[in-house]
Structure formats: structure tokens, C-alpha cells
Enzyme design. Structure first.
Site, PDB file in Angstrom:
ATOM      1  N   HIS A 112      43.947  41.569  32.262  1.00 57.84           N
ATOM      2  CA  HIS A 112      44.598  42.707  32.424  1.00 57.84           C
ATOM      3  C   HIS A 112      43.401  43.800  31.728  1.00 57.84           C
ATOM      4  CE1 HIS A 112      47.596  45.972  31.949  1.00 57.84           C
ATOM      5  NE2 HIS A 112      48.012  45.250  32.943  1.00 57.84           N
TER       6      HIS A 112
ATOM      7  N   ASP B 282      51.550  39.027  37.333  1.00 55.56           N
ATOM      8  CA  ASP B 282      51.590  38.516  38.771  1.00 55.56           C
ATOM      9  C   ASP B 282      51.525  37.099  39.019  1.00 55.56           C
ATOM     10  OD1 ASP B 282      51.823  41.018  40.356  1.00 55.56           O
ATOM     11  OD2 ASP B 282      49.779  41.495  39.616  1.00 55.56           O
TER      12      ASP B 282
HETATM   13  N1  ACO Z   1      38.637  35.638  36.461  1.00 57.04           N
HETATM   14  C1  ACO Z   1      37.671  35.415  35.974  1.00 57.04           C
HETATM   15  N2  ACO Z   1      37.043  36.369  35.137  1.00 57.04           N
HETATM   16  C2  ACO Z   1      37.566  37.568  34.983  1.00 57.04           C
HETATM   17  C3  ACO Z   1      38.827  37.729  35.478  1.00 57.04           C
HETATM   18  C4  ACO Z   1      39.568  36.906  36.208  1.00 57.04           C
HETATM   19  N3  ACO Z   1      40.802  37.093  36.499  1.00 57.04           N
HETATM   20  N4  ACO Z   1      39.145  39.156  35.151  1.00 57.04           N
HETATM   21  C5  ACO Z   1      38.246  39.700  34.188  1.00 57.04           C
HETATM   22  N5  ACO Z   1      37.314  38.617  34.108  1.00 57.04           N
HETATM   23  C6  ACO Z   1      36.019  38.741  33.501  1.00 57.04           C
HETATM   24  C7  ACO Z   1      34.923  39.466  34.272  1.00 57.04           C
HETATM   25  O1  ACO Z   1      34.162  38.715  35.242  1.00 57.04           O
HETATM   26  C8  ACO Z   1      34.023  40.167  33.209  1.00 57.04           C
HETATM   27  O2  ACO Z   1      33.273  39.299  32.761  1.00 57.04           O
HETATM   28  P1  ACO Z   1      31.721  39.600  32.012  1.00 57.04           P
HETATM   29  O3  ACO Z   1      32.042  40.520  30.973  1.00 57.04           O
HETATM   30  O4  ACO Z   1      31.312  38.207  31.629  1.00 57.04           O
HETATM   31  O5  ACO Z   1      30.930  40.048  32.912  1.00 57.04           O
HETATM   32  C9  ACO Z   1      35.146  40.217  32.066  1.00 57.04           C
HETATM   33  O6  ACO Z   1      36.113  39.189  32.256  1.00 57.04           O
HETATM   34  C10 ACO Z   1      35.785  41.694  31.962  1.00 57.04           C
HETATM   35  O7  ACO Z   1      36.181  41.936  33.309  1.00 57.04           O
HETATM   36  P2  ACO Z   1      36.517  43.540  33.858  1.00 57.04           P
HETATM   37  O8  ACO Z   1      36.635  43.273  35.242  1.00 57.04           O
HETATM   38  O9  ACO Z   1      35.418  44.520  33.291  1.00 57.04           O
HETATM   39  O10 ACO Z   1      37.904  43.838  33.154  1.00 57.04           O
HETATM   40  P3  ACO Z   1      38.783  44.999  33.770  1.00 57.04           P
HETATM   41  O11 ACO Z   1      39.708  45.321  32.449  1.00 57.04           O
HETATM   42  O12 ACO Z   1      38.260  45.914  34.362  1.00 57.04           O
HETATM   43  O13 ACO Z   1      39.551  43.942  34.674  1.00 57.04           O
HETATM   44  C11 ACO Z   1      41.396  43.291  36.234  1.00 57.04           C
HETATM   45  C12 ACO Z   1      41.161  43.897  34.811  1.00 57.04           C
HETATM   46  C13 ACO Z   1      41.087  44.127  37.236  1.00 57.04           C
HETATM   47  C14 ACO Z   1      42.973  42.961  36.192  1.00 57.04           C
HETATM   48  C15 ACO Z   1      40.733  41.766  35.991  1.00 57.04           C
HETATM   49  O14 ACO Z   1      41.167  41.077  34.924  1.00 57.04           O
HETATM   50  C16 ACO Z   1      40.831  41.138  37.215  1.00 57.04           C
HETATM   51  O15 ACO Z   1      40.174  41.267  38.296  1.00 57.04           O
HETATM   52  N6  ACO Z   1      42.170  40.262  37.420  1.00 57.04           N
HETATM   53  C17 ACO Z   1      42.250  39.595  38.725  1.00 57.04           C
HETATM   54  C18 ACO Z   1      43.202  40.378  39.575  1.00 57.04           C
HETATM   55  C19 ACO Z   1      44.895  40.548  39.085  1.00 57.04           C
HETATM   56  O16 ACO Z   1      45.160  39.740  38.548  1.00 57.04           O
HETATM   57  N7  ACO Z   1      45.192  41.521  39.002  1.00 57.04           N
HETATM   58  C20 ACO Z   1      46.311  42.122  38.406  1.00 57.04           C
HETATM   59  C21 ACO Z   1      46.382  42.982  37.297  1.00 57.04           C
HETATM   60  S1  ACO Z   1      48.080  43.245  36.765  1.00 57.04           S
HETATM   61  C22 ACO Z   1      48.690  44.630  37.715  1.00 57.04           C
HETATM   62  O17 ACO Z   1      48.018  45.259  38.277  1.00 57.04           O
HETATM   63  C23 ACO Z   1      50.029  44.432  37.811  1.00 57.04           C
END
Ligand code: ACO
Length: 425
Positions: free
Chosen positions: A303, A360
Site C-alpha cells: 500500500h 483487498d
Molecule cells: N508484490 C511484490 N512487490 C511489491 C508489491 C507487491 N504487491 N507492492 C510493491 N512491491 C515492491 C515493488 O516492486 C517495489 O520494489 P523495489 O523498491 O525493490 O523496486 C517496492 O515494493 C515499492 O513499490 P511501489 O510500486 O513503488 O510502491 P507504491 O507505494 O507505489 O505501491 C501499490 C503501492 C500500487 C498498492 C503496490 O503495493 C501494488 O502494486 N500492490 C498490488 C496491487 C494492490 O493490492 N492494490 C490495492 C491497493 S489498496 C487499494 O487501492 C484499496
């Protein structure tokens, strides 16, 4: 006394005031920065940028706190209903008994959808995603329900119309997608029970309202009711800042919520869990999620704000166990989800990246138990988020410091280039 942050740029020093919220969060107020220094700030994805001040929702991502109008979401989930929470968000305080009754009457009076709107449903291709349909239908409401003259009345009626009709439209789209006759809202049923009845009642199998399911749906929608300046809420505020009507702003919010990185994640989680259950590939899913060269992510994990457990997820998980137990349902995906959560929470990659399950992760299993089809999961989220979007829109419109949202950029394209006639290219 106001704290000051000093910026030194060239031979000049600029003083910027620090704004402090009621929970002690601090922000540097840069509203005069460009006028004074010619500089703008750059923050791709807005992770460090506050777009507004707001008195609606407080969340602390490090501590896992979420409150609506100051009330912890745990208390609302336990003691309130979705309807009352919607009132709280939109009007800023809990209603009295009379106010709640009046609100119920308005929701009932506005629950029907113009019969002409059915023609739209019938003409969307059968394969259309319900979120695309819902976004279009929310926008279409403006054509059927034109502007009122008194602004306060306009806002109150538009708000109840949206809350009530969106629920009817969602159930209607489900019935039409199945080729079944739509079920009209009933005045004797409360908000959640009414929705369930419109979804599942049929001439050959009358729907019996189950109080455990009603409670679960109330909690599900309360947990989704607001989440401060997330992607879809920011879309509502930004589109609304152009002074477009509320229906159009909500339509933009629904479109933003559709994305799998946002509200669409609840559907994506179930698809991922089903794939793991069918192909027994949990280890490879974890491996792929950790691989930088693979775009696969563990859906329902991570998140932007929460760097610990999402408080909504804890409530959702508990409710999921209780509901399945009460309904005597054994869902194999729940076992897969729990195993996956356990592995991820003990894995160095997920620990180092502060990745925890979000709301979720267990939401889809709750919705499956209620009987909601997978492609309607994000629609369920959208109905829940409506009060938040409306409250945020209303707050932005009432803001005495209101401004059209118009960010700037740093241009990185070519310098001035002369036009080359086509015969010389
Ligand atoms: N699985 C694996 N790795 C992940 C995940 C994940 N679900 N989420 C983040 N990471 C990793 C990224 O690869 C990144 O790694 P790095 O720094 O080594 O390159 C690091 O964690 C940071 O990720 P970002 O995408 O920069 O973080 P951000 O804060 O933008 O991401 C997000 C938030 C988009 C929700 C992300 O965690 C994600 O894609 N999760 C899966 C989708 C999801 O569950 N969305 C629902 C969110 S809750 C809602 O909207 C109600």
C-alpha cells in the site's frame, strides 16, 4: 507560533511556513514558492505532496490507524451501519434519530432509476466490464436529473440520488447481464438488505434476507467508505475542481477505481488465488513477485500509505472467518490466502519492503460468500466509496481557498525546433 522552513537557493533565502494538522502531521506550505523563487517542486506519484487540507478522514500508515470524522473505523464497523457512516462522512457528524430517519426516506424516494436508462444497459456489449458501465451510467444520470436551482437542495438531492441509484444500477446491471428481469427496490428494506434483494431475488427463488450477510455487507461498505486522498478520490477532487457537476466527478472516480493497482485489486486477488489453487504454484507466485524483471505482483499486498497492517484488512479477515463459519461455507481460496499471507509475512523480501496484506486481500472471499460474481467486486468497492467521494467533493467545493487543480511539470522534450515541410523529411 508558526514554524518556518528555510530554503537557500542561489544567494537568496526563502521562508516557508509549516502547516500542522490536528494529529500533529506537518507540511511545508509552498503555495508562494514559485512566485517568490521561480522554483516548483517535483514529486512524481505525489508520495510527498499534500493536495489539500481535509477534516474527513485521518490515517496513519506507520501505525495502521484509520478514522472517519475522528471515529475509529473499528468502532464504526462494530456499531454503525453503512447508511449512518455515509451520513457521518457527508454531513460531518453522526445523525440524530430524526436525521437518520429523514435520510432513509430520501434514500428510498430516490432509489428508482429512470426506465429509459434500461435501454443503455441493453445496448452495452455483453462482455463489457461492469465498472465501465457504472462509470458511464453515473455520468448519464446528469442527463436524466437536471440541475436544481437551490444549491443546498441540489447538493442534498444529488448526494442521495447517487447513493441510492448507484446501488440500484449495480444490481440492475447484474440482473441484465444474466438475462433476468430486474428487481425493483423495496421501501420496507434497509439500504444493504435492499441491495441484496435486488441482486438475488428471483420469481423462482424468493430471496430471504440473512442478517449475518446484511451485517457483513454493512461492514464491507463501511471499510471502503473513505480513504483520504487516494487515486480515485483525487480524481474526483481534480475533475470536480473544474466545477463540473457531481455526477461527472463521480464517474471519473469510478473510472480511476477500476484499475488493478487500486480498486480492481479485489478482483485481481481472487483471480490470483484461483490460479494458485488450480495450478498449485504458490512458490512460483512468490518467486515471481520478488523478481525485479517480472511485472507480476502479489495482488492484495502493499500500500502506498500503510507500511504496517492495513487496519481494514484485520477487520475484513475476522469478518471473513465469522461469515464463512455462520454460512457453513468452506472456501478453498481462504486456505490458499492464509497460507500465502503466512509465507509472505515471513519472507525477507516482503519484510524489507514493508509489504503487508491490504483491505483487498480477504475482501473477495467475503464477496464470494455473499454470492457476488467476481466481475462485480470492484463495483461493490465503488458503492462503498461513494460517501467518501461525495464528502471529499463537497469539502473541496466549500473550501474558501478553492482553486482549479492544475499541476505544473518540468519539460524534458526538444528545444525550439523549426517545422520541416513534409517533402524535406
Ligand atoms: N508484490 C511484490 N512487490 C511489491 C508489491 C507487491 N504487491 N507492492 C510493491 N512491491 C515492491 C515493488 O516492486 C517495489 O520494489 P523495489 O523498491 O525493490 O523496486 C517496492 O515494493 C515499492 O513499490 P511501489 O510500486 O513503488 O510502491 P507504491 O507505494 O507505489 O505501491 C501499490 C503501492 C500500487 C498498492 C503496490 O503495493 C501494488 O502494486 N500492490 C498490488 C496491487 C494492490 O493490492 N492494490 C490495492 C491497493 S489498496 C487499494 O487501492 C484499496
Amino acid at each position: 507560533m508558526t514554524e518556518i522552513v528555510k530554503i537557500i537557493y542561489g544567494d537568496k533565502e526563502y521562508q516557508l511556513p509549516v502547516i500542522v494538522g490536528t494529529e500533529g502531521e506537518k507540511a511545508i506550505d509552498i503555495s508562494n514558492l514559485r512566485a517568490q523563487s521561480g522554483l516548483i517542486t517535483l514529486d512524481t506519484g505525489y508520495g510527498n505532496t499534500g493536495s489539500c487540507t481535509s477534516a474527513i478522514t485521518f490515517m496513519d500508515g506507520e501505525k495502521g490507524i484509520l478514522r472517519y470524522r475522528g471515529i475509529p473505523v473499528e468502532q464504526l464497523a462494530e456499531q454503525s451501519t453503512f447508511k449512518e457512516t455515509a451520513y457521518l462522512l457527508v454531513h460531518g457528524r453522526l445523525p440524530t434519530q430524526q436525521e437518520l430517519t429523514d435520510f432513509s426516506v430520501m434514500l428510498n424516494d430516490n432509489s428508482l432509476v429512470h426506465e429509459d436508462m434500461r435501454a443503455f444497459y441493453e445496448n452495452f456489449p455483453r462482455s463489457s466490464h461492469p465498472m465501465g458501465i457504472l462509470s458511464s451510467m453515473a455520468n448519464a444520470l446528469r442527463s436524466f436529473y437536471p440541475e436544481l436551482h437551490n444549491l443546498e437542495e441540489e447538493i442534498n438531492i444529488t448526494v442521495t440520488r447517487l447513493l441510492s441509484k448507484t446501488r440500484t444500477m449495480a444490481a440492475m446491471s447484474y440482473k441484465i447481464s444474466r438475462g433476468h428481469k430486474m428487481v425493483y427496490p423495496r421501501p420496507d428494506l434497509a439500504y444493504c438488505a435492499n441491495f441484496l434483494n435486488m441482486m438475488f431475488d428471483s420469481p423462482v427463488r424468493p430471496y430471504e434476507v440473512d442478517e449475518d450477510v446484511v451485517k457483513a455487507l454493512n461492514v464491507f461498505w463501511i471499510l471502503h467508505a473513505d480513504h483520504e486522498q487516494n487515486c480515485s478520490t483525487s480524481a474526483v477532487r481534480m475533475v470536480g475542481s473544474a466545477k463540473v457537476n457531481l455526477y461527472a466527478a463521480i464517474s471519473a472516480g469510478i473510472a480511476a477505481l477500476w484499475g488493478p493497482l487500486h480498486g480492481g485489486a479485489n478482483q485481481a486477488v481472487i483471480e490470483m488465488l484461483s490460479d494458485i489453487a488450480a495450478n498449485k504454484n504458490m512458490d512460483s507466485a512468490i518467486k515471481r513477485a520478488k523478481d525485479k524483471n517480472d511485472s507480476f505482483r502479489l495482488m492484495g499486498f502493499g500500500h502506498r500509505v500503510y507500511k504496517t497492517f492495513d487496519p481494514r484488512m484485520k477487520i475484513m479477515k475476522k469478518m471473513c472467518d465469522t461469515l464463512l463459519d455462520k454460512l457453513r461455507i468452506s472456501d478453498p481460496l481462504l486456505d490458499v490466502a492464509k497460507e500465502l499471507e503466512n509465507i509472505a509475512l515471513n519472507d525477507d523480501y516482503f519484510i524489507e519492503h514493508n509489504l503487508y496484506p491490504n483491505v483487498d486481500f480477504y475482501a473477495g472471499i467475503v464477496l464470494r460468500a455473499i454470492g457476488i460474481p467476481t466481475n462485480m467486486f470492484t463495483v461493490m468497492f465503488a458503492i462503498g466509496r461513494l460517501p467518501g467521494w461525495i464528502a471529499q467533493w463537497k469539502e473541496s467545493q466549500d473550501d474558501p481557498n478553492w482553486k482549479l487543480c492544475r499541476p505544473r511539470q518540468i519539460y524534458t522534450g526538444p528545444p525550439t525546433t523549426d517545422y520541416l515541410p513534409i517533402e524535406k523529411r
